[in-house]
Write a protein that holds these residues in place. Structure first.
Motif, PDB file in Angstrom:
ATOM      1  N   ILE A 144      -5.266  -8.119  -2.408  1.00 36.36           N
ATOM      2  CA  ILE A 144      -5.616  -8.473  -1.141  1.00 36.36           C
ATOM      3  C   ILE A 144      -5.558 -10.052  -1.003  1.00 36.36           C
ATOM      4  O   ILE A 144      -4.895 -10.575   0.047  1.00 36.36           O
ATOM      5  N   LYS A 145      -5.840 -10.660  -2.005  1.00 33.03           N
ATOM      6  CA  LYS A 145      -5.707 -12.204  -1.927  1.00 33.03           C
ATOM      7  C   LYS A 145      -4.177 -12.680  -1.907  1.00 33.03           C
ATOM      8  O   LYS A 145      -3.964 -13.436  -1.055  1.00 33.03           O
ATOM      9  N   THR A 165      -5.133  -0.439   8.901  1.00 35.11           N
ATOM     10  CA  THR A 165      -5.058   1.190   8.824  1.00 35.11           C
ATOM     11  C   THR A 165      -3.731   1.341   8.770  1.00 35.11           C
ATOM     12  O   THR A 165      -2.742   0.907   9.237  1.00 35.11           O
ATOM     13  N   PRO A 166      -3.190   2.807   8.165  1.00 35.47           N
ATOM     14  CA  PRO A 166      -4.210   3.409   7.354  1.00 35.47           C
ATOM     15  C   PRO A 166      -4.892   2.892   6.327  1.00 35.47           C
ATOM     16  O   PRO A 166      -4.365   2.136   5.247  1.00 35.47           O
ATOM     17  N   ALA A 167      -6.110   3.260   6.106  1.00 34.18           N
ATOM     18  CA  ALA A 167      -6.800   2.582   4.791  1.00 34.18           C
ATOM     19  C   ALA A 167      -6.466   2.963   3.597  1.00 34.18           C
ATOM     20  O   ALA A 167      -5.674   4.121   3.501  1.00 34.18           O
ATOM     21  N   THR A 168      -6.353   2.074   2.469  1.00 32.88           N
ATOM     22  CA  THR A 168      -6.273   2.815   1.317  1.00 32.88           C
ATOM     23  C   THR A 168      -7.124   1.614   0.283  1.00 32.88           C
ATOM     24  O   THR A 168      -7.750   1.178   0.565  1.00 32.88           O
ATOM     25  N   ASN A 169      -7.217   2.852  -0.859  1.00 37.98           N
ATOM     26  CA  ASN A 169      -8.129   1.949  -1.908  1.00 37.98           C
ATOM     27  C   ASN A 169      -7.147   1.880  -3.140  1.00 37.98           C
ATOM     28  O   ASN A 169      -7.696   1.481  -3.996  1.00 37.98           O
ATOM     29  N   ALA A 170      -5.719   1.784  -2.701  1.00 34.74           N
ATOM     30  CA  ALA A 170      -4.967   1.414  -3.825  1.00 34.74           C
ATOM     31  C   ALA A 170      -4.897  -0.020  -4.270  1.00 34.74           C
ATOM     32  O   ALA A 170      -4.158  -0.421  -4.976  1.00 34.74           O
ATOM     33  N   LEU A 171      -5.668  -1.006  -3.296  1.00 32.26           N
ATOM     34  CA  LEU A 171      -5.176  -2.315  -3.478  1.00 32.26           C
ATOM     35  C   LEU A 171      -6.531  -2.913  -3.992  1.00 32.26           C
ATOM     36  O   LEU A 171      -7.743  -2.757  -3.667  1.00 32.26           O
ATOM     37  N   ALA A 208       0.913  -1.141   0.015  1.00 33.15           N
ATOM     38  CA  ALA A 208       0.023  -0.014  -0.077  1.00 33.15           C
ATOM     39  C   ALA A 208       0.879   1.299   0.115  1.00 33.15           C
ATOM     40  O   ALA A 208       0.474   2.188  -0.114  1.00 33.15           O
ATOM     41  N   ASN A 209       2.214   1.185   0.062  1.00 34.05           N
ATOM     42  CA  ASN A 209       3.116   2.168   0.061  1.00 34.05           C
ATOM     43  C   ASN A 209       2.834   3.219   1.376  1.00 34.05           C
ATOM     44  O   ASN A 209       2.715   4.396   0.874  1.00 34.05           O
ATOM     45  N   VAL A 210       2.700   2.856   2.482  1.00 31.42           N
ATOM     46  CA  VAL A 210       2.483   3.463   3.608  1.00 31.42           C
ATOM     47  C   VAL A 210       3.378   3.206   4.772  1.00 31.42           C
ATOM     48  O   VAL A 210       4.077   2.246   4.554  1.00 31.42           O
ATOM     49  N   PRO A 211       3.661   4.078   5.443  1.00 31.54           N
ATOM     50  CA  PRO A 211       4.571   3.887   6.536  1.00 31.54           C
ATOM     51  C   PRO A 211       4.721   2.979   7.343  1.00 31.54           C
ATOM     52  O   PRO A 211       3.559   2.672   8.303  1.00 31.54           O
TER      53      PRO A 211
END
Ligand SMILES: NC(=O)C1=CN([C@@H]2O[C@H](COP(=O)(O)OP(=O)(O)OC[C@H]3O[C@@H](n4cnc5c(N)ncnc54)[C@H](O)[C@@H]3O)[C@@H](O)[C@H]2O)C=CC1
Ligand SMILES: O=C([O-])CC(=O)C(=O)O
Length: 340
Positions: A227-228, A216-222, A188-191
């Protein structure tokens, strides 16, 4: 009274109440069973560095004098003692607030965690029999695999001894959470240090169910495919390490880290720090299964509250139904072994 006299009077009082004079924290003894092993050694190091630990008891069937001498030279407050062999197990355990168990054999490539049952079930049964005798009030952090069966074995041993308290027995599933956080952050490319992901179910293959819909942090990039893939990688994380180590064992360093994170959460709970929550495999009514991993609130007596699953995605609902058969069988296998 002179300030120095007042200080020493309050120090005496604290010591009488079981408080360490230096830190103002309650005295806490942590025992590690299997302390000379691949997990045991780095876990001993990390627990020595934990300022909440005042006494660290390192037990194994061999090798503990060396590990204890080595770790004891670190200039951190915990007093370290090594214990070796059956004769010294009682002394190692006496007065423990937390017992962490990474004793037993690890997997080699091609094995499942259940393939460890025949050896590790007996080891865990013996160690838990001693815990019931020497420190029946301790919190038990079970790392030895297969966790889905070793936790029910421990529960049965404690029931037979009349010491079972479901609030004090934990299967350590923190490594699944650690992996889910790391893999999610990468994708998700989040810290990574900001990430939280609950992982529920059990600790083997498809029984490991990360709830990325609650990450969290939530993302809609996935995408659903992402997710699978993240779910599968989390479920197979242990196997990924077993294969990379090519016959030299399973996860030890990441497990020691995860074990230290979970033990620290238990210590904070015991010390009355509010709102300490970690996932763990505990006695549960969250599903129809008698043991289940989910978020657990930790307190002065161990489990304060077993938290529910929250909202699940359709994919997670399916994963939950699919894991129940295997998890139920592993739990029953442990119960049967302990009562044989
Ligand atoms: N819960 C989890 O997420 C994870 C669990 N594990 C499990 O942890 C266990 C230990 O793994 P490693 O440290 O890599 O194995 P290891 O073989 O390096 O160390 C195990 C240690 O246990 C000791 N031991 C054996 N019988 C004992 C007894 N009766 N009393 C006290 N100590 C005893 C051995 O002497 C050895 O030092 C394995 O069952 C492994 O599958 C490993 C990684 C993650
Ligand atoms: O995979 C194994 O055998 C060890 C383990 O439980 C893990 O790394 O999650």
């Amino acid at each position: 009274m002179r300030p120095s006299l007042m200080r020493s009077a309050s120090q005496v009082l604290r010591r009488r109440r079981g408080y360490s004079s230096a830190s103002g924290q309650p005295e806490r003894k942590v025992a590690i069973l299997g302390a000379a092993g691949g997990i045991g050694q780095p876990l001993s190091l990390l627990m020595k560095l934990n300022p909440l630990v005042s006494s660290l008891s390192l037990y194994d069937i061999a090798g503990t004098p060396g590990v204890a001498a080595d770790v004891s030279h670190i200039n951190a407050p915990a007093q370290v003692k090594g214990f070796m062999g059956d004769d010294q197990l009682g002394e190692a355990l006496e007065g423990s607030d937390i017992v962490i168990i990474p004793a037993g054999v690890p997997r080699k490539p091609g094995m499942t965690r259940d393939d460890l049952f025949n050896i590790n079930a007996g080891i865990v049964k013996n160690l838990c029999t001693a815990i019931a005798k020497y420190c029946p009030n301790a919190l038990v952090n079970m790392i030895s695999n297969p966790v889905n069966s070793t936790v029910p074995i421990a529960a049965e041993v404690f029931k037979k001894a009349g010491t079972y308290d479901e609030k004090k027995l934990f299967g350590v599933t923190t490594l699944d959470v650690v992996r889910a956080k790391t893999f999610y952050a990468g994708k998700a490319n989040v810290p990574v240090t900001d990430v939280n992901v609950p992982v529920v179910g059990g600790h083997a293959g498809i029984t490991i169910l990360p709830l990325f819909s609650q990450a969290t942090p939530a993302t809609n990039a996935l995408s659903d495919e992402d997710i699978k893939a993240l779910t599968k990688r989390t479920q197979d994380g242990g196997t990924e390490v077993v294969e990379a180590k090519a016959g030299k064992g399973s996860a030890t360093l990441s497990m020691a880290y995860a074990g230290a994170v979970f033990a620290n959460a238990c210590l904070k709970g015991l010390n009355g720090v509010p709102d300490v929550v970690e996932c763990s495999f505990v006695q549960s009514t969250v599903t129809e299964l008698p043991f289940f991993a989910s978020k657990v609130k930790l307190g002065k007596n161990g489990v304060e509250e077993v938290l529910g699953l929250g909202q699940l995605s359709d994919f997670e609902k399916e994963g939950l139904e699919n894991l129940k058969g295997e998890l139920k069988a592993s739990i029953e296998k442990g119960i049967k072994f302990a009562n044989a």
